[in-house]
Design a protein around this motif. Sequence first.
Motif, PDB file in Angstrom:
ATOM      1  N   UNK A  10       0.753  -1.204   0.007  1.00  0.00           N
ATOM      2  CA  UNK A  10       0.101   0.104  -0.049  1.00  0.00           C
ATOM      3  C   UNK A  10       0.729   1.131  -0.057  1.00  0.00           C
ATOM      4  N   UNK A  11       1.823   1.372   0.878  1.00  0.00           N
ATOM      5  CA  UNK A  11       2.886   2.464   0.823  1.00  0.00           C
ATOM      6  C   UNK A  11       3.528   2.522  -0.385  1.00  0.00           C
ATOM      7  N   UNK A  12       3.910   1.459  -1.132  1.00  0.00           N
ATOM      8  CA  UNK A  12       4.638   1.467  -2.207  1.00  0.00           C
ATOM      9  C   UNK A  12       3.728   2.109  -3.295  1.00  0.00           C
ATOM     10  N   UNK A  13       2.333   1.552  -3.319  1.00  0.00           N
ATOM     11  CA  UNK A  13       1.239   2.185  -4.281  1.00  0.00           C
ATOM     12  C   UNK A  13       1.312   3.657  -4.361  1.00  0.00           C
ATOM     13  N   UNK A  14       1.226   4.023  -3.011  1.00  0.00           N
ATOM     14  CA  UNK A  14       0.969   5.527  -2.757  1.00  0.00           C
ATOM     15  C   UNK A  14       2.194   6.182  -3.053  1.00  0.00           C
ATOM     16  N   UNK A  15       3.456   5.746  -2.896  1.00  0.00           N
ATOM     17  CA  UNK A  15       4.696   6.449  -3.224  1.00  0.00           C
ATOM     18  C   UNK A  15       4.857   6.736  -4.591  1.00  0.00           C
ATOM     19  N   UNK A  16       4.540   5.434  -5.183  1.00  0.00           N
ATOM     20  CA  UNK A  16       4.367   5.571  -6.795  1.00  0.00           C
ATOM     21  C   UNK A  16       3.596   6.583  -7.472  1.00  0.00           C
ATOM     22  N   UNK A  17       2.554   6.771  -6.761  1.00  0.00           N
ATOM     23  CA  UNK A  17       1.474   7.756  -7.362  1.00  0.00           C
ATOM     24  C   UNK A  17       1.895   9.140  -7.034  1.00  0.00           C
ATOM     25  N   UNK A  18       2.015   9.387  -5.597  1.00  0.00           N
ATOM     26  CA  UNK A  18       2.326  10.712  -4.987  1.00  0.00           C
ATOM     27  C   UNK A  18       3.825  11.294  -5.149  1.00  0.00           C
ATOM     28  N   UNK A  19       4.747  10.429  -5.108  1.00  0.00           N
ATOM     29  CA  UNK A  19       5.959  10.867  -5.097  1.00  0.00           C
ATOM     30  C   UNK A  19       6.725  10.560  -6.391  1.00  0.00           C
ATOM     31  N   UNK A  20       6.551   9.616  -6.994  1.00  0.00           N
ATOM     32  CA  UNK A  20       7.168   9.381  -8.394  1.00  0.00           C
ATOM     33  C   UNK A  20       5.941   9.675  -9.416  1.00  0.00           C
ATOM     34  N   UNK A  21       5.060  10.022  -9.178  1.00  0.00           N
ATOM     35  CA  UNK A  21       4.058  10.438 -10.183  1.00  0.00           C
ATOM     36  C   UNK A  21       3.774   9.322 -11.343  1.00  0.00           C
ATOM     37  N   UNK A  22       3.852   8.353 -11.216  1.00  0.00           N
ATOM     38  CA  UNK A  22       3.671   7.168 -12.174  1.00  0.00           C
ATOM     39  C   UNK A  22       2.167   7.334 -12.563  1.00  0.00           C
ATOM     40  N   UNK A  23       1.767   7.060 -13.770  1.00  0.00           N
ATOM     41  CA  UNK A  23       0.511   7.120 -14.467  1.00  0.00           C
ATOM     42  C   UNK A  23      -0.632   6.059 -14.029  1.00  0.00           C
ATOM     43  N   UNK A  24      -1.634   6.324 -13.766  1.00  0.00           N
ATOM     44  CA  UNK A  24      -2.576   5.290 -13.483  1.00  0.00           C
ATOM     45  C   UNK A  24      -3.699   5.457 -13.953  1.00  0.00           C
ATOM     46  N   UNK A  25      -3.710   4.727 -15.231  1.00  0.00           N
ATOM     47  CA  UNK A  25      -4.866   4.687 -16.260  1.00  0.00           C
ATOM     48  C   UNK A  25      -6.204   3.990 -15.624  1.00  0.00           C
ATOM     49  N   UNK A  26      -7.141   3.966 -16.415  1.00  0.00           N
ATOM     50  CA  UNK A  26      -8.402   3.575 -15.647  1.00  0.00           C
ATOM     51  C   UNK A  26      -8.212   1.871 -16.088  1.00  0.00           C
ATOM     52  N   UNK A  27      -7.571   1.408 -17.102  1.00  0.00           N
ATOM     53  CA  UNK A  27      -7.173   0.102 -17.263  1.00  0.00           C
ATOM     54  C   UNK A  27      -6.394  -0.715 -16.275  1.00  0.00           C
TER      55      UNK A  27
END
Length: 295
Positions: free
Chosen positions: A252-269
């Motif tokens: 969960x922490x890794x997912x949040x870091x990916x999204x909010x720190x590294x700004x990795x794209x999270x498409x609908x699919x």
Amino acid sequence: MNKAVSETSKGVAYGLAAYTMWGSFPLYFALFEGIPAWEVLIHRVVWSCVFLAVVISLLKRWSPVKVALRRPKRLGFVLGCAIFIALNWGIYIYAVETRQVMQASLGYFLTPLVNVAMGMLILGERISRLQVVAVVLAAVAIVYQIVLLGVLPWITLALAFSFGTYGLMRKKVDLDGLSGLFVETLLLLPLGLLALAWLSAQEMSHLAESTNSALLLMSSGIVTAIPLLAFAGAARRLRLSTVGFLMYINPTLQFLIAMYVFHEPLGTEKLISFVMIWVALAIYSWSAWNGRARA
């Protein structure tokens, strides 16, 4: 009763510390920018072995290590564990370096379900219908990614199956987590030292590049061992079900870091595939919890 509550509280604190540290690993390995993942892996193996030797000496825990080393015929499983954990480490470091942490987090979300599937297919373990549903739903989520995104999520699958296989082989090894990891890194140490010698001879090593890079590479041993010690403290004090639920803090922490720190794209699919895995985990956790309650 007060003592029992105190021990449980300590166990929860240790568990939270362990999984929070593991979940924050993307922030740590992002510091190695410019150093190839395979070189970071070599240093992680070498310095983990060195630091774990110091810890085992301080804790006076050499007895199980000596017993394991006196049984060379049984070291095959330990070597297998070493290979799979090194593979897991290397792929994870590569995922952070290439900013694919979201795929890595999905791999660790998927791992418990891979463990269930392996237990059923390889060990012949009986699982409930709900757990079968959870495994099938997870498989559908991966197929969904392959079909709609047109890309095989190999980092996700490699992390989940390498760690799942590591766990499967670890069942055959009569060593606690600390001693086991030390023997695993010890078996890989000669190869690691040869690789470091080759890097130095080719003037490709980053160890002598600067004091900062040297300290960073050497710190990988400490960073590897400390969460393991915290986890051992949690495992001794908590029920397996509690440890199992705390485990989800890491991805969960890794997912949040990916999204909010590294700004990795999270498409609908991709989001839909994550939701399917989360639902599968919720079904699995509910089934496991009910099973233990009835037992």
